[in-house]
Design an enzyme around this catalytic site. Structure first.
Site, PDB file in Angstrom:
ATOM      1  N   GLU A   1       0.667  -0.998   0.241  1.00 39.17           N
ATOM      2  CA  GLU A   1      -0.083   0.100  -0.027  1.00 39.17           C
ATOM      3  C   GLU A   1       1.022   0.877   0.156  1.00 39.17           C
ATOM      4  O   GLU A   1       0.578   2.034  -0.510  1.00 39.17           O
ATOM      5  CB  GLU A   1      -0.792  -0.064   1.208  1.00 39.17           C
ATOM      6  CG  GLU A   1      -1.965  -0.922   1.243  1.00 39.17           C
ATOM      7  CD  GLU A   1      -2.864  -0.727   2.243  1.00 39.17           C
ATOM      8  OE1 GLU A   1      -4.068  -0.999   2.339  1.00 39.17           O
ATOM      9  OE2 GLU A   1      -2.113  -0.830   4.057  1.00 39.17           O
TER      10      GLU A   1
ATOM     11  N   ASP B   1     -12.266  -5.038  -2.092  1.00 40.12           N
ATOM     12  CA  ASP B   1     -13.187  -5.961  -1.958  1.00 40.12           C
ATOM     13  C   ASP B   1     -14.196  -5.696  -1.679  1.00 40.12           C
ATOM     14  O   ASP B   1     -15.074  -4.625  -1.056  1.00 40.12           O
ATOM     15  CB  ASP B   1     -12.626  -7.540  -1.539  1.00 40.12           C
ATOM     16  CG  ASP B   1     -12.925  -6.241  -0.101  1.00 40.12           C
ATOM     17  OD1 ASP B   1     -13.021  -7.305   0.512  1.00 40.12           O
ATOM     18  OD2 ASP B   1     -11.413  -6.689   0.221  1.00 40.12           O
TER      19      ASP B   1
HETATM   20  N1  SAH Z   1      -4.306 -11.351   2.454  1.00 46.56           N
HETATM   21  C1  SAH Z   1      -3.733 -10.428   3.134  1.00 46.56           C
HETATM   22  C2  SAH Z   1      -4.806 -10.288   4.192  1.00 46.56           C
HETATM   23  C3  SAH Z   1      -4.574  -8.496   4.463  1.00 46.56           C
HETATM   24  S1  SAH Z   1      -5.478  -8.495   5.738  1.00 46.56           S
HETATM   25  C4  SAH Z   1      -2.686 -11.354   3.110  1.00 46.56           C
HETATM   26  O1  SAH Z   1      -1.789 -11.295   3.025  1.00 46.56           O
HETATM   27  O2  SAH Z   1      -1.395  -9.423   2.759  1.00 46.56           O
HETATM   28  C5  SAH Z   1      -7.073  -7.039   4.863  1.00 46.56           C
HETATM   29  C6  SAH Z   1      -6.179  -5.739   4.539  1.00 46.56           C
HETATM   30  O3  SAH Z   1      -6.352  -5.523   4.091  1.00 46.56           O
HETATM   31  C7  SAH Z   1      -6.265  -4.920   6.516  1.00 46.56           C
HETATM   32  O4  SAH Z   1      -4.767  -4.142   6.514  1.00 46.56           O
HETATM   33  C8  SAH Z   1      -7.366  -4.044   6.274  1.00 46.56           C
HETATM   34  O5  SAH Z   1      -7.419  -3.173   6.365  1.00 46.56           O
HETATM   35  C9  SAH Z   1      -7.427  -3.993   4.539  1.00 46.56           C
HETATM   36  N2  SAH Z   1      -8.815  -4.679   4.324  1.00 46.56           N
HETATM   37  C10 SAH Z   1      -9.336  -4.572   3.270  1.00 46.56           C
HETATM   38  N3  SAH Z   1     -10.502  -4.976   2.455  1.00 46.56           N
HETATM   39  C11 SAH Z   1     -10.922  -5.614   3.920  1.00 46.56           C
HETATM   40  C12 SAH Z   1     -12.029  -6.759   4.358  1.00 46.56           C
HETATM   41  N4  SAH Z   1     -13.253  -7.732   3.795  1.00 46.56           N
HETATM   42  N5  SAH Z   1     -12.074  -6.796   5.716  1.00 46.56           N
HETATM   43  C13 SAH Z   1     -11.511  -6.308   6.941  1.00 46.56           C
HETATM   44  N6  SAH Z   1     -10.498  -5.687   6.709  1.00 46.56           N
HETATM   45  C14 SAH Z   1      -9.659  -5.321   5.187  1.00 46.56           C
END
Ligand code: SAH
Length: 266
Positions: free
Chosen positions: A12, A217
Site C-alpha cells: 500500500e 473487495d
Molecule cells: N490476504 C492479505 C491479508 C490482508 S488483511 C495478505 O495476505 O497480506 C486485509 C488488510 O486490508 C487489512 O489491513 C485491512 O485493513 C484491509 N482490508 C481490505 N479488505 C478487508 C476486508 N474485507 N475486511 C477487513 N479488512 C480488509
C-alpha cells in the site's frame, strides 16, 4: 505541519517512500519509520502492519517519539454498503470498532470508560483529503491506472464516498457478517482493520487524523481473490497520487498563511 502517514501493508505504501526527498530510516519497536519530505511537507511514513493493536502502537509512537502533528492513514478496505464498489474511494467522517462489545455492561460498540462509539476524523483534514481524492479521480485516474488493470477490476467510473468506517481484528469475507454490520451501523461505507484504532489514539492524544481507503473487495466470499494484485496495481497508485495532491494543497495553504502573516506584519 509534520505529517505521519500510516499504511498496513507494504504494497500500500510502496510508491510513497520512493517519492520522499532525502529520506532516512529509523527503527523503533520492530517498525521502520521513514523520515523526510514529501512534496515539501515534513513527513514520516510507516507500516503499522495489520490490526488494531499494531495500528495503535504505531500511531502512539508517531506522536510521542516522532512529533507528528497530523496523521493520515491510507490503505484498502472492504465495501460496507451496496452503493460502494471496488475501485471507489472512501474518506472517513467517523470510525467505529465493530468488534468492541462489552454489553450488557456498556452499549455495543462503545469503548468502555471513554463513553464513545464513534471517533470523528478531523473535519478539515478529511475535507482536504476528499478534495485531493476527487481531483485524482477527475484528472489523473484515466492515465494513472493501466488499461488491463481497469479491465480486470472493471473500473470504469470510480466514485468517492464520505461516511462511517468500521474496524475490527477480522478480515471480513462473509456476506452475512457484512450485511449484519451494515444493518447495525447506519452510514457504513467500508470495513477494515486499523482506522478506528488510529482514530481512538488520535482522539486521546488530541492529534488531528483522517483515513482514506480504496475499496479492494466486497467483504464477501470473493474478497481474497486478486487482493494483492489490486493493492499493488491499483490502490498503491491511488495512494501516491492522492497524497501528492494533498501535500501540494497543504504547501499552498502554508504559503498563503505565511503571506497573510507577512501582510499583517506579524
Ligand atoms: N490476504 C492479505 C491479508 C490482508 S488483511 C495478505 O495476505 O497480506 C486485509 C488488510 O486490508 C487489512 O489491513 C485491512 O485493513 C484491509 N482490508 C481490505 N479488505 C478487508 C476486508 N474485507 N475486511 C477487513 N479488512 C480488509
Amino acid at each position: 505541519m509534520r505529517l505521519g502517514i500510516i499504511s498496513a501493508l507494504s504494497e500500500e505504501q510502496q510508491g510513497l517512500v520512493e517519492a520522499m526527498q532525502s529520506p532516512y530510516k529509523l527503527i523503533h519497536g520492530q517498525r521502520e519509520y521513514w523520515v523526510g519530505q514529501l512534496w515539501e511537507i515534513d513527513a514520516v511514513c510507516v507500516l503499522s502492519r495489520i490490526g488494531k493493536v499494531a495500528a495503535a502502537v504505531t500511531t502512539t509512537t508517531l506522536v510521542e517519539k516522532f512529533g507528528v502533528t497530523h496523521i493520515l492513514f491510507t490503505g484498502v478496505a472492504g465495501s460496507g454498503d451496496k452503493t460502494v464498489n471496488v475501485g471507489d474511494i472512501v474518506v472517513a467522517e467517523s470510525l467505529v470498532q465493530h468488534d468492541m462489545d462489552a454489553s450488557p455492561l456498556f452499549p455495543r460498540f462503545e469503548v468502555p470508560l471513554l463513553g464513545l462509539t464513534h471517533f470523528p476524523a478531523d473535519h478539515q483534514l478529511a475535507s482536504r483529503l476528499f478534495d485531493a481524492a476527487s481531483s485524482f479521480l477527475d484528472e489523473d485516474f484515466m492515465e494513472a491506472i493501466a488499461a488491463d488493470e481497469k479491465a480486470v477490476f472493471r473500473l470504469t467510473r470510480p466514485r468517492i464516498h464520505r461516511g462511517l468506517i468500521a474496524s475490527g481484528d477480522q478480515f471480513i469475507d462473509d456476506r452475512e457478517h457484512i450485511n449484519g454490520l451494515n444493518a447495525a451501523l447506519p452510514g457504513l461505507v467500508a470495513v477494515e482493520m486499523e482506522g478506528a484504532a488510529v482514530a481512538q489514539v488520535c482522539h486521546e492524544l488530541d492529534v488531528p487524523c483522517a483515513v482514506i481507503r480504496t475499496i479492494s473487495d466486497n467483504a464477501n466470499e470473493n474478497a481474497a481473490t486478486d487482493f494483492l494484485r489490486f493493492v499493488k496495481s491499483v490502490a498503491a497508485v491511488y495512494a501516491c497520487y492522492i497524497v501528492r495532491r494533498f501535500c501540494l494543497q497543504a504547501q499552498d495553504v502554508k504559503i498563503s498563511d505565511q503571506a497573510s502573516r507577512e501582510s499583517a506584519g506579524t
